[in-house]
Write a protein that holds these residues in place. Structure first.
Motif, PDB file in Angstrom:
ATOM      1  N   UNK A  10       0.827  -1.203   0.000  1.00 60.36           N
ATOM      2  CA  UNK A  10       0.000   0.000   0.000  1.00 60.36           C
ATOM      3  C   UNK A  10       0.866   1.259   0.000  1.00 60.36           C
ATOM      4  N   UNK A  11       1.862   1.305   0.875  1.00 60.61           N
ATOM      5  CA  UNK A  11       2.723   2.486   0.976  1.00 60.61           C
ATOM      6  C   UNK A  11       3.552   2.694  -0.279  1.00 60.61           C
ATOM      7  N   UNK A  12       4.025   1.620  -0.908  1.00 63.63           N
ATOM      8  CA  UNK A  12       4.780   1.747  -2.159  1.00 63.63           C
ATOM      9  C   UNK A  12       3.880   2.308  -3.256  1.00 63.63           C
ATOM     10  N   UNK A  13       2.684   1.780  -3.375  1.00 64.40           N
ATOM     11  CA  UNK A  13       1.751   2.288  -4.379  1.00 64.40           C
ATOM     12  C   UNK A  13       1.337   3.718  -4.117  1.00 64.40           C
ATOM     13  N   UNK A  14       1.131   4.051  -2.857  1.00 63.57           N
ATOM     14  CA  UNK A  14       0.770   5.417  -2.496  1.00 63.57           C
ATOM     15  C   UNK A  14       1.882   6.392  -2.838  1.00 63.57           C
ATOM     16  N   UNK A  15       3.114   6.032  -2.539  1.00 63.46           N
ATOM     17  CA  UNK A  15       4.233   6.935  -2.827  1.00 63.46           C
ATOM     18  C   UNK A  15       4.431   7.101  -4.333  1.00 63.46           C
ATOM     19  N   UNK A  16       4.284   6.051  -5.115  1.00 63.16           N
ATOM     20  CA  UNK A  16       4.392   6.175  -6.577  1.00 63.16           C
ATOM     21  C   UNK A  16       3.272   7.076  -7.104  1.00 63.16           C
ATOM     22  N   UNK A  17       2.079   6.918  -6.592  1.00 61.38           N
ATOM     23  CA  UNK A  17       0.962   7.764  -7.008  1.00 61.38           C
ATOM     24  C   UNK A  17       1.168   9.222  -6.667  1.00 61.38           C
ATOM     25  N   UNK A  18       1.710   9.493  -5.514  1.00 62.75           N
ATOM     26  CA  UNK A  18       1.976  10.877  -5.120  1.00 62.75           C
ATOM     27  C   UNK A  18       3.030  11.505  -6.018  1.00 62.75           C
ATOM     28  N   UNK A  19       4.064  10.756  -6.371  1.00 63.03           N
ATOM     29  CA  UNK A  19       5.106  11.271  -7.264  1.00 63.03           C
ATOM     30  C   UNK A  19       4.510  11.601  -8.631  1.00 63.03           C
ATOM     31  N   UNK A  20       3.724  10.692  -9.205  1.00 63.99           N
ATOM     32  CA  UNK A  20       3.106  10.960 -10.508  1.00 63.99           C
ATOM     33  C   UNK A  20       2.150  12.145 -10.443  1.00 63.99           C
ATOM     34  N   UNK A  21       1.365  12.235  -9.382  1.00 62.54           N
ATOM     35  CA  UNK A  21       0.430  13.341  -9.235  1.00 62.54           C
ATOM     36  C   UNK A  21       1.161  14.669  -9.121  1.00 62.54           C
ATOM     37  N   UNK A  22       2.240  14.709  -8.356  1.00 58.04           N
ATOM     38  CA  UNK A  22       3.023  15.931  -8.206  1.00 58.04           C
ATOM     39  C   UNK A  22       3.620  16.364  -9.539  1.00 58.04           C
ATOM     40  N   UNK A  23       4.185  15.440 -10.276  1.00 56.99           N
ATOM     41  CA  UNK A  23       4.769  15.774 -11.579  1.00 56.99           C
ATOM     42  C   UNK A  23       3.703  16.234 -12.557  1.00 56.99           C
ATOM     43  N   UNK A  24       2.554  15.575 -12.575  1.00 54.29           N
ATOM     44  CA  UNK A  24       1.472  15.943 -13.478  1.00 54.29           C
ATOM     45  C   UNK A  24       0.940  17.332 -13.162  1.00 54.29           C
ATOM     46  N   UNK A  25       0.677  17.612 -11.888  1.00 57.60           N
ATOM     47  CA  UNK A  25       0.134  18.918 -11.517  1.00 57.60           C
ATOM     48  C   UNK A  25       1.145  20.028 -11.720  1.00 57.60           C
TER      49      UNK A  25
END
Length: 128
Positions: A10-25
């Motif tokens: 869960x934490x690995x997936x959450x951190x990858x999602x946060x990185x992609x979201x930050x780069x996208x925004x």
């Protein structure tokens, strides 16, 4: 599957999602100039910046005498703090805002009259 293993996935997936979201925004805001204004201060300053600016006679005099620069006014409208206690926010036609900021390392207050079509910078008050 053990709880710690599920938590790790869960934490690995959450951190990858946060990185992609930050780069996208970040990319989106650079391309379109999109800005997320949720607080009243940010929304008020963005509304004033979106309109055509005009200057009162006293501000035009200060601009002509090189006491004030138009970049200083832009700095107020980008980084200033709106004093809603002193401002007239209940008027229907034109609201008057007092924006506090720094001018040449001194605290100053910019008085802006915000109408529907345009915003007028009326006065600059230097605080000793």
């Amino acid at each position: 599957m053990a709880f710690l293993k599920r938590l790790g996935f869960y934490l690995v997936g959450l951190s990858i999602g946060i990185v992609f979201l930050t780069l996208f925004l970040k990319k989106k805001s650079e391309e379109t100039g999109a800005e997320f204004c949720y607080f009243p201060n940010c929304r008020t300053l963005k509304d004033i910046r979106s309109k055509s600016l005009s200057y009162s006679e006293s501000i035009n005099t200060m601009l002509a005498e090189k006491q004030l620069d138009s970049l200083d006014i832009v700095g107020f409208l980008n980084d200033g703090d709106v004093d809603f206690g002193r401002s007239d926010t209940r008027s229907d036609t034109c609201k008057t805002y007092f924006i506090e900021g720094l001018l040449k390392e001194r605290t100053a207050v910019l008085k802006v009259r915000n109408c529907r079509e345009k915003a007028t910078v009326e006065e600059l008050i230097l605080i000793p």
